[in-house]
Design a protein around this motif. Structure first.
Motif, short mmCIF file in Angstrom:
data_model
loop_
_atom_site.label_atom_id
_atom_site.label_comp_id
_atom_site.label_asym_id
_atom_site.label_seq_id
_atom_site.Cartn_x
_atom_site.Cartn_y
_atom_site.Cartn_z
N LEU A 72 -0.45 0.78 -8.47
CA LEU A 72 0.91 0.69 -8.73
C LEU A 72 2.06 1.43 -7.98
CD1 LEU A 72 0.68 -2.91 -10.22
CD2 LEU A 72 0.34 -2.70 -8.58
N MET A 73 1.78 2.29 -8.40
CA MET A 73 2.82 3.97 -8.32
C MET A 73 2.88 4.15 -7.11
SD MET A 73 5.11 3.81 -10.81
CE MET A 73 5.61 5.37 -10.29
N LYS A 109 -1.07 -10.80 -0.36
CA LYS A 109 -1.99 -12.24 -0.75
C LYS A 109 -2.99 -12.19 -0.18
CE LYS A 109 0.96 -15.31 -2.17
NZ LYS A 109 2.06 -16.43 -1.58
N TYR A 110 -4.15 -12.60 -0.61
CA TYR A 110 -5.56 -12.16 0.79
C TYR A 110 -6.41 -13.34 -0.40
CZ TYR A 110 -10.07 -11.66 2.46
OH TYR A 110 -11.66 -11.15 2.77
N MET A 121 -6.73 -17.39 -3.95
CA MET A 121 -5.89 -16.32 -3.77
C MET A 121 -5.42 -15.86 -4.93
SD MET A 121 -4.37 -16.94 -0.98
CE MET A 121 -3.58 -18.14 -0.26
N ALA A 122 -5.57 -14.63 -3.91
CA ALA A 122 -5.67 -13.21 -4.87
C ALA A 122 -4.86 -12.24 -4.57
CB ALA A 122 -6.88 -13.04 -5.56
N TYR A 123 -4.17 -10.89 -5.39
CA TYR A 123 -3.43 -10.27 -5.00
C TYR A 123 -4.09 -9.05 -4.76
CZ TYR A 123 0.36 -12.99 -5.28
OH TYR A 123 2.24 -13.70 -4.20
N PHE A 124 -4.42 -8.41 -4.04
CA PHE A 124 -4.92 -7.18 -3.46
C PHE A 124 -3.85 -5.95 -2.77
CE2 PHE A 124 -8.75 -9.68 -3.55
CZ PHE A 124 -9.14 -9.74 -4.76
N PRO A 125 -5.03 -5.02 -3.48
CA PRO A 125 -3.70 -3.77 -1.70
C PRO A 125 -4.55 -3.96 -1.27
CG PRO A 125 -5.35 -2.71 -3.93
CD PRO A 125 -5.04 -4.10 -4.44
N SER A 151 -9.99 -3.65 -3.19
CA SER A 151 -10.05 -4.36 -4.45
C SER A 151 -9.51 -3.53 -5.70
CB SER A 151 -11.35 -4.41 -5.40
OG SER A 151 -12.35 -3.33 -5.55
N TRP A 152 -8.74 -3.75 -6.62
CA TRP A 152 -8.57 -2.38 -7.35
C TRP A 152 -9.43 -1.09 -8.47
CZ3 TRP A 152 -3.34 -2.98 -7.01
CH2 TRP A 152 -2.58 -4.54 -7.66
#
Length: 386
Positions: free
Chosen positions: A45-46, A74-75, A82-86, A110-111
């Motif tokens: 996230l940084m 958002k993917y 629905m999920a949040y990814f880079p 993915s993270w």
């Protein structure tokens, strides 16, 4: 082992196993997989920011721009979840030997920087035979589908390859590579002897390695900045290795990029404001102390005030109803004279005559002495009788 489907135009050709498919499958080593597993969401996230570099020729003339943006996107997957990814979006457009060319990358990761979906496009506007290449990567259940489309003039070639998901552990896509470089800059370290998996320009699985070239001071505008240099090499199985050198600032910003053997480079024209990790202070811990309200001036003051308020209220009520004091005094006197063993029953018999619903006392005493605790009739039944 991968599987392929090839087509040229509208006609499909039978695929003959290539020499590469007869070789042992490529695998990332332990160092590469360990580095990817060490990634933390808070760390990534940084590294979410956008940056723009200028493409310049050997003579220092601007030829175009390169923009790289990493953010949280958002993917929605194939099941509608629905999920949040880079999310990575990079694109460049400029001239090479006075020929317009460009490249773009759109990717969800993915993270742990595993590819979820990626689309990249490259074009070169040759005057005689324009060329365009597209490649799509999509995770489908337990496999990765890679689709390549090559267009040269009017001829279109399509190739689809499937890789079992377990066979590509340690795979770094082009989108993941841009984030991984920021991680290395943030940590100021390159994984030693790490060997990752990647795809070469022909869509073939190959090795990718990173090498730290140390730190260096470079000139950016009127400022001098220290950069951390990382060289990435994609070791194609069929062609020559392709190396790029990335000059990175301490927070992951890319200051300069050079493709070894190619004219020109990409570089920033202004030093960005460097990002720093916030020092998060630990939450204060308050010990739970027993409450001694007598020692608390505010609580004790409230207690005294409430006590005095109740005393005045009670005295006022008794002054307004002197019969209450007389009734209680008579009961206590009678109780002390009789001294019954069952005080509750004695009190019920004493106060029984004051009850409005108590039946009248018979003139002749009966051996069946009535119970002083008479049952009250429900309100609903009283209404029905009425």
């Amino acid at each position: 082992m991968s599987s392929k489907v090839q087509s040229k135009g509208s006609k499909a050709k039978d695929h003959q196993p290539s020499a590469q498919e007869s070789l042992p499958p490529l695998e990332a080593n332990v160092e590469a997989i360990h580095f990817l597993n060490s990634l933390r969401q808070e760390e990534l996230l940084m590294l979410f920011f956008s940056e723009t570099l200028v493409m310049v020729s050997d003579a220092g003339e601007p030829q175009g721009e390169l923009t790289i943006e990493v953010q949280r996107g958002k993917y929605k997957d194939q099941f509608g979840v629905m999920a949040y990814f880079p999310f990575v979006h990079a694109f460049s457009r400029g001239f090479m030997d006075k020929i317009l060319c460009g490249n773009s990358i759109l990717g969800y990761l993915s993270w742990k920087l595993e590819v979820v979906e990626q689309h990249n496009q490259e074009f070169i506007k040759f005057h005689v035979l324009p060329m365009e290449r597209k490649m799509s990567l999509l995770k489908q259940d337990d496999q990765l589908a890679v689709t390549r489309i090559i267009k040269e003039g009017e001829e279109v070639k399509t190739e689809v390859t499937f890789f079992p998901w377990h066979s590509i552990a340690g795979f770094v896509s082009q989108a993941a590579n841009l984030v991984l470089l920021r991680v290395m800059a943030w940590r100021q370290t390159v994984p030693s002897n790490a060997r990752f998996l990647a795809l070469d320009t022909e869509g073939k699985l190959c090795y990718s390695t990173y090498q730290g070239l140390g730190s260096q001071t470079i000139q950016v505008g009127h400022q001098q900045v220290e950069v951390f240099i990382v060289e990435q090499t994609v070791h194609s199985e069929q062609g020559i290795p392709v190396s790029c050198q990335f000059y990175l600032l301490s927070d992951g910003h890319l200051a300069k990029r050079i493709q070894v053997g190619s004219p020109g480079c990409c570089m920033i024209t202004k030093v960005p404001i460097l990002r720093e990790e916030d020092d998060i202070e630990p939450h204060p811990v308050f010990e739970k102390k027993p409450l001694v309200w007598e020692e608390d001036m505010e609580l004790y003051s409230r207690f005294v005030a409430r006590k005095e308020e109740l005393r005045l209220s009670h005295n006022s009520y008794l002054r307004q109803h002197p019969e209450a004091r007389a009734l209680i005094s008579d009961f206590l006197l009678f109780l002390l004279l009789r001294q019954p063993a069952d005080v509750v029953t004695f009190a019920a018999e004493y106060f029984g005559p004051f009850a409005m619903r108590r039946p009248p006392t018979p003139a002749l005493r009966s051996s069946n002495r009535p119970c002083p605790f008479h049952e009250l009739e429900p309100e609903g039944l009283e209404g029905e009788e009425g």
